[in-house]
Design a protein around this motif. Structure first.
Motif, PDB file in Angstrom:
ATOM      1  N   CYS A 143       0.866  -1.183   0.000  1.00  0.00           N
ATOM      2  CA  CYS A 143       0.000   0.000   0.000  1.00  0.00           C
ATOM      3  C   CYS A 143       0.903   1.234   0.000  1.00  0.00           C
ATOM      4  O   CYS A 143       1.346   1.698   1.046  1.00  0.00           O
ATOM      5  CB  CYS A 143      -0.908  -0.017   1.221  1.00  0.00           C
ATOM      6  SG  CYS A 143      -2.010   1.406   1.295  1.00  0.00           S
ATOM      7  N   LYS A 145       0.494   4.318  -0.541  1.00  0.00           N
ATOM      8  CA  LYS A 145       0.073   5.597   0.049  1.00  0.00           C
ATOM      9  C   LYS A 145       0.323   5.659   1.554  1.00  0.00           C
ATOM     10  O   LYS A 145       0.316   6.751   2.120  1.00  0.00           O
ATOM     11  CB  LYS A 145      -1.388   5.895  -0.277  1.00  0.00           C
ATOM     12  CG  LYS A 145      -2.384   4.949   0.336  1.00  0.00           C
ATOM     13  CD  LYS A 145      -3.790   5.268  -0.149  1.00  0.00           C
ATOM     14  CE  LYS A 145      -4.759   4.257   0.426  1.00  0.00           C
ATOM     15  NZ  LYS A 145      -6.063   4.322  -0.181  1.00  0.00           N
ATOM     16  N   MET A 149       0.316   9.202   3.670  1.00  0.00           N
ATOM     17  CA  MET A 149      -0.984   9.555   4.242  1.00  0.00           C
ATOM     18  C   MET A 149      -0.829   9.635   5.761  1.00  0.00           C
ATOM     19  O   MET A 149      -1.318   8.785   6.500  1.00  0.00           O
ATOM     20  CB  MET A 149      -2.027   8.511   3.860  1.00  0.00           C
ATOM     21  CG  MET A 149      -2.318   8.472   2.371  1.00  0.00           C
ATOM     22  SD  MET A 149      -3.079  10.000   1.770  1.00  0.00           S
ATOM     23  CE  MET A 149      -4.725   9.813   2.429  1.00  0.00           C
ATOM     24  N   HIS A 153       0.825  15.223   5.861  1.00  0.00           N
ATOM     25  CA  HIS A 153       0.274  15.393   4.513  1.00  0.00           C
ATOM     26  C   HIS A 153      -0.732  16.538   4.484  1.00  0.00           C
ATOM     27  O   HIS A 153      -1.805  16.444   5.059  1.00  0.00           O
ATOM     28  CB  HIS A 153      -0.398  14.099   4.041  1.00  0.00           C
ATOM     29  CG  HIS A 153      -0.913  14.207   2.641  1.00  0.00           C
ATOM     30  ND1 HIS A 153      -2.047  13.574   2.210  1.00  0.00           N
ATOM     31  CD2 HIS A 153      -0.460  14.903   1.569  1.00  0.00           C
ATOM     32  CE1 HIS A 153      -2.259  13.861   0.937  1.00  0.00           C
ATOM     33  NE2 HIS A 153      -1.306  14.667   0.530  1.00  0.00           N
ATOM     34  N   TYR A 161       4.124  12.372  -6.971  1.00  0.00           N
ATOM     35  CA  TYR A 161       4.189  10.930  -7.206  1.00  0.00           C
ATOM     36  C   TYR A 161       4.554  10.671  -8.676  1.00  0.00           C
ATOM     37  O   TYR A 161       3.980  11.277  -9.582  1.00  0.00           O
ATOM     38  CB  TYR A 161       2.844  10.269  -6.862  1.00  0.00           C
ATOM     39  CG  TYR A 161       2.972   8.777  -6.793  1.00  0.00           C
ATOM     40  CD1 TYR A 161       3.264   8.146  -5.599  1.00  0.00           C
ATOM     41  CD2 TYR A 161       2.868   8.002  -7.953  1.00  0.00           C
ATOM     42  CE1 TYR A 161       3.451   6.786  -5.548  1.00  0.00           C
ATOM     43  CE2 TYR A 161       3.057   6.635  -7.901  1.00  0.00           C
ATOM     44  CZ  TYR A 161       3.342   6.031  -6.694  1.00  0.00           C
ATOM     45  OH  TYR A 161       3.544   4.672  -6.643  1.00  0.00           O
ATOM     46  N   CYS A 170      -3.670   3.774  -6.554  1.00  0.00           N
ATOM     47  CA  CYS A 170      -4.208   4.191  -5.236  1.00  0.00           C
ATOM     48  C   CYS A 170      -3.393   5.341  -4.666  1.00  0.00           C
ATOM     49  O   CYS A 170      -3.944   6.336  -4.184  1.00  0.00           O
ATOM     50  CB  CYS A 170      -4.189   3.041  -4.235  1.00  0.00           C
ATOM     51  SG  CYS A 170      -5.223   1.674  -4.692  1.00  0.00           S
ATOM     52  N   ALA A 171      -2.073   5.225  -4.714  1.00  0.00           N
ATOM     53  CA  ALA A 171      -1.202   6.258  -4.137  1.00  0.00           C
ATOM     54  C   ALA A 171      -1.274   7.540  -4.957  1.00  0.00           C
ATOM     55  O   ALA A 171      -1.392   8.637  -4.401  1.00  0.00           O
ATOM     56  CB  ALA A 171       0.231   5.749  -4.070  1.00  0.00           C
ATOM     57  N   LYS A 173      -3.624   8.718  -6.734  1.00  0.00           N
ATOM     58  CA  LYS A 173      -4.890   9.432  -6.547  1.00  0.00           C
ATOM     59  C   LYS A 173      -4.866  10.321  -5.306  1.00  0.00           C
ATOM     60  O   LYS A 173      -5.622  11.279  -5.196  1.00  0.00           O
ATOM     61  CB  LYS A 173      -6.044   8.431  -6.462  1.00  0.00           C
ATOM     62  CG  LYS A 173      -6.524   7.974  -7.825  1.00  0.00           C
ATOM     63  CD  LYS A 173      -7.356   6.714  -7.758  1.00  0.00           C
ATOM     64  CE  LYS A 173      -8.718   6.931  -7.209  1.00  0.00           C
ATOM     65  NZ  LYS A 173      -9.501   5.666  -7.194  1.00  0.00           N
ATOM     66  N   GLU A 174      -4.029   9.973  -4.339  1.00  0.00           N
ATOM     67  CA  GLU A 174      -3.936  10.754  -3.098  1.00  0.00           C
ATOM     68  C   GLU A 174      -2.855  11.831  -3.171  1.00  0.00           C
ATOM     69  O   GLU A 174      -2.742  12.663  -2.273  1.00  0.00           O
ATOM     70  CB  GLU A 174      -3.616   9.831  -1.911  1.00  0.00           C
ATOM     71  CG  GLU A 174      -4.616   8.714  -1.677  1.00  0.00           C
ATOM     72  CD  GLU A 174      -5.987   9.238  -1.263  1.00  0.00           C
ATOM     73  OE1 GLU A 174      -6.075  10.379  -0.776  1.00  0.00           O
ATOM     74  OE2 GLU A 174      -6.969   8.497  -1.461  1.00  0.00           O
ATOM     75  N   ASP A 176      -0.581  15.111  -4.699  1.00  0.00           N
ATOM     76  CA  ASP A 176      -0.965  16.450  -5.153  1.00  0.00           C
ATOM     77  C   ASP A 176      -0.509  16.721  -6.581  1.00  0.00           C
ATOM     78  O   ASP A 176      -1.176  17.434  -7.319  1.00  0.00           O
ATOM     79  CB  ASP A 176      -0.364  17.491  -4.199  1.00  0.00           C
ATOM     80  CG  ASP A 176      -0.839  17.255  -2.777  1.00  0.00           C
ATOM     81  OD1 ASP A 176      -2.054  17.379  -2.538  1.00  0.00           O
ATOM     82  OD2 ASP A 176      -0.021  16.888  -1.914  1.00  0.00           O
TER      83      ASP A 176
END
Ligand SMILES: [Mg+2]
Length: 232
Positions: A143, A145, A149, A153, A161, A170-171, A173-174, A176
């Protein structure tokens, strides 16, 4: 600002792990697992566990094989740049930490932070483990992110990223600011999410290096938002 970089097909040219699995597997079962993973029928962990079970390679053979792996020449420039600006950065990968470590060292990169899956070698068998698996996520083995996270953050400490594949979605999408290519880029375009398209790390390096100092430092982290910018 913090920077997270995928490894296979982002730092390396091609997917090192897949190539190694293909070369040293005792049967073609790894291909069926890969296909099932691509179709979303099995998780990354299930896929990797099954694939590594079929691999036969000794530590010496592995080290010899990894000597043939070359990385994007702009990765070392990017590392120097990040270090000079004192920007926290690391590799986040579904590959295995010892493999990444050997490849980086072979290519002259030392002491760069690596977060990947774990691997033990006994005779010619490989035993993986997955310390960063999220029990609430059935898809990712690592995982990615979880590495950003956290309490730090915020928009004042933006996450950059850089990645290419399904395990980056997944990462990314989080994050910036996202540099994307291949499958990750397709996903971002399909879902109309902001990202910067790149072909290789020269694009990422030139982009970050070309920004005024105040835009890319750990002290005044502000980055412009750009939709689907293409590097020429
Ligand atoms: Mg990748």
């Amino acid at each position: 600002m913090r920077v997270f970089i995928d490894f296979d097909n982002t730092v390396t040219k091609g997917d090192v792990l897949n190539e190694m699995i293909g070369r040293y597997s005792i049967s073609d079962d790894w291909m069926a697992l890969e296909k099932a993973w691509q179709l979303g029928e099995i998780s990354t962990k299930e896929c990797l566990m099954g694939q590594m079970k079929g691999v036969r390679i000794s530590r010496q053979e592995l080290i010899k094989y990894l000597k043939t792996v070359r990385i994007d020449p702009y990765f070392s420039k990017l590392v120097d740049f990040l270090r000079m600006r004192e920007i926290e950065s690391s590799i986040v990968s579904d590959n295995f930490e010892p493999i990444i470590d050997i490849i980086l060292e072979n290519n002259g990169i030392k002491d760069f932070k690596i977060c990947g899956n774990h691997l033990k070698i006994y005779k010619d068998r490989l035993f993986p483990s997955f310390p960063y698996q999220n029990p609430n996520c059935s898809f990712c083995a690592h995982c990615k992110k979880v590495h950003f996270m956290d309490d730090t953050h915020s928009k004042n400490n933006p996450i950059v990223y850089i990645g290419d594949g399904r395990s980056d979605i997944c990462a990314a999408k989080e994050a910036d600011v996202v540099f994307a290519k291949d499958t990750l880029l397709e996903y971002f375009k399909k879902h109309r999410l902001s990202c910067i398209e790149f072909n290789d790390l020269s694009g990422v390096y030139e982009y970050l290096n070309g920004l005024p100092f105040g835009l890319v430092s750990c002290r005044q982290p502000k980055l412009p938002s750009i939709l689907y910018e293409k590097f020429e």
